[in-house]
Scaffold this active site. Structure first.
Site, PDB file in Angstrom:
ATOM      1  N   LYS A  85      -9.262   2.479  -2.292  1.00 31.15           N
ATOM      2  CA  LYS A  85      -9.415   1.995  -1.169  1.00 31.15           C
ATOM      3  C   LYS A  85     -10.618   2.004  -0.157  1.00 31.15           C
ATOM      4  O   LYS A  85     -11.307   3.968   0.051  1.00 31.15           O
ATOM      5  CB  LYS A  85      -8.719   1.894  -0.304  1.00 31.15           C
ATOM      6  CG  LYS A  85      -8.250   1.367   1.649  1.00 31.15           C
ATOM      7  CD  LYS A  85      -7.834   1.638   2.022  1.00 31.15           C
ATOM      8  CE  LYS A  85      -7.118   1.345   3.190  1.00 31.15           C
ATOM      9  NZ  LYS A  85      -6.433   1.394   3.761  1.00 31.15           N
TER      10      LYS A  85
ATOM     11  N   GLU B  99       1.351  -1.223   0.538  1.00 35.14           N
ATOM     12  CA  GLU B  99       0.149   0.613  -0.124  1.00 35.14           C
ATOM     13  C   GLU B  99       1.200   0.968   0.570  1.00 35.14           C
ATOM     14  O   GLU B  99       2.029   1.041   1.013  1.00 35.14           O
ATOM     15  CB  GLU B  99      -1.117  -0.337   1.376  1.00 35.14           C
ATOM     16  CG  GLU B  99      -1.446   1.320   1.112  1.00 35.14           C
ATOM     17  CD  GLU B  99      -2.420   1.174   2.538  1.00 35.14           C
ATOM     18  OE1 GLU B  99      -3.642   1.410   2.929  1.00 35.14           O
ATOM     19  OE2 GLU B  99      -2.781  -0.162   4.077  1.00 35.14           O
TER      20      GLU B  99
ATOM     21  N   CYS C 274      -5.105  -2.939   2.092  1.00 35.15           N
ATOM     22  CA  CYS C 274      -4.992  -3.224   3.450  1.00 35.15           C
ATOM     23  C   CYS C 274      -6.447  -3.533   4.721  1.00 35.15           C
ATOM     24  O   CYS C 274      -6.376  -4.454   4.639  1.00 35.15           O
ATOM     25  CB  CYS C 274      -4.104  -1.474   4.071  1.00 35.15           C
ATOM     26  SG  CYS C 274      -3.751  -1.775   5.717  1.00 35.15           S
TER      27      CYS C 274
END
Length: 265
Positions: free
Chosen positions: A113, A45, A147
Site C-alpha cells: 500500500k 485488506e 483501500c
C-alpha cells in the site's frame, strides 16, 4: 475472450490474530466461489489477521510465509485465483500488502500500500513505493491497489495508462465513508475506463466499524455486483468485450492532453 467471473468475499470483521480462522473461512468461500463459476476470489485488506490488531509487526509474515502457502493450497485445490490482504514483513519493515495467487497456486503479484490512512496505519506500516503492480489473469491485465489508494485519481489513472483492465482493491473502509463504494469507486472505473473490484470488511472491529458495500464497478459506470452491510459473497463479470466497447465510446485515455498536466507532478 470470455468474461472473468469475480467473487467478492465480504467477511466479517473481528477476525482473531490466529490466521487459521481466516484461512478456514477463505477455504469455504473459495469453494463456494468456484462452484458459482468464479475464476477469481477477492478478499479484504488485512484479511489474514484482521485489521485492528494491536501490533501488526507481531503477526506480519513474508510474502512467501505460511499464510501465503496456505492460500496457494486453497487456490490450487479449488482452481481459483485469490487476492487477499495481509501484513507483510520484509526484514525490519512491515507493509500493508495484498497478494494475488493464481488458480494453480502460483504467486502472481504482491503489492504494498502506497497511501497509508490515518494514525493507525502510519504508526505501524511503511508505505510502499511501487505504484503499479500488474499480472495477467484470464486474458486480462490485472492491477492491485489497497483501500485508500483508490481514492487518489492519480493512482488509478497510472494503472489505466499502464494497461490495467481490472483493478483489484482489497479494502477496510469504515464508517462514515459509505460514499466511497457508492459513488467514488464507480466514478474511478468510468473516468479511467477499467473494472474496479472493491472487496471490503464489514461490521465492528476494535475502534472501527466497517461499511461492507463491496462492489464490482464497470468502465461504463454501472456497478455489476454490490454486497450489503453484512457478510456476503457476490458475483460479477469483468467482460473484455464490454471493456473494449466502452473504451471506444468514451476515449478519455486517448483524448487526454498530458502536457497540460505537468504542474500536477
Amino acid at each position: 475472450m470470455k468474461p472473468l467471473r469475480i467473487a467478492l468475499y465480504q467477511g466479517p470483521a473481528g477476525v482473531p490474530r490466529d490466521t487459521a480462522v481466516s484461512l478456514d473461512a477463505l477455504d469455504d468461500a473459495a469453494g463456494r466461489a468456484a462452484a458459482g463459476g468464479a475464476g477469481l476470489l477477492a478478499a479484504a485488506e488485512m484479511y489474514l489477521t484482521g485489521y485492528a490488531v494491536d501490533a501488526p509487526a507481531a503477526v506480519a509474515e513474508p510474502a512467501d510465509g505460511p499464510g501465503a502457502r496456505r492460500v496457494a493450497a486453497i487456490a490450487a485445490r479449488h482452481g481459483i485465483a485469490v487476492v487477499y490482504g495481509y501484513p507483510e514483513r520484509d526484514g525490519d519493515a512491515v507493509y500493508n500488502s495484498a497478494q494475488l495467487i493464481g488458480p494453480d497456486g502460483t504467486r502472481l503479484a504482491n503489492y504494498r500500500k502506497t497511501h497509508l490512512f490515518g494514525d493507525f496505519e502510519s504508526a505501524h506500516f511503511r508505505p510502499g513505493d511501487t505504484p503499479v503492480v500488474q499480472a495477467e489473469l484470464g486474458g486480462l491485465t490485472v492491477g492491485l491497489l489497497i483501500c485508500y489508494d483508490v481514492e487518489f485519481p492519480e493512482a488509478v489513472r497510472a494503472h489505466a495508462l499502464a494497461g490495467t483492465d481490472l483493478l483489484l482493491v482489497p479494502t477496510a473502509l469504515m464508517r462514515p465513508y459509505d460514499f466511497v463504494p457508492l459513488t467514488l469507486v464507480p466514478a474511478r472505473a468510468y473516468e479511467s475506463q477499467l473494472y474496479v473490484a472493491y472487496a471490503n470488511r464489514c461490521g465492528p472491529e476494535g475502534e472501527f466499524d466497517f461499511t461492507g458495500l463491496s462492489c464490482l464497478s464497470a468502465p461504463d459506470g454501472v456497478t455489476r455486483a454490490r454486497a450489503g452491510a453484512g457478510p456476503d459473497l457476490v458475483f460479477g463479470d469483468a467482460d473484455p468485450a464490454l471493456l473494449a466497447a466502452s473504451r471506444t465510446e468514451l476515449p478519455y485515455l486517448r483524448d487526454r492532453r498530458a502536457p497540460l498536466y505537468r504542474s500536477l507532478v
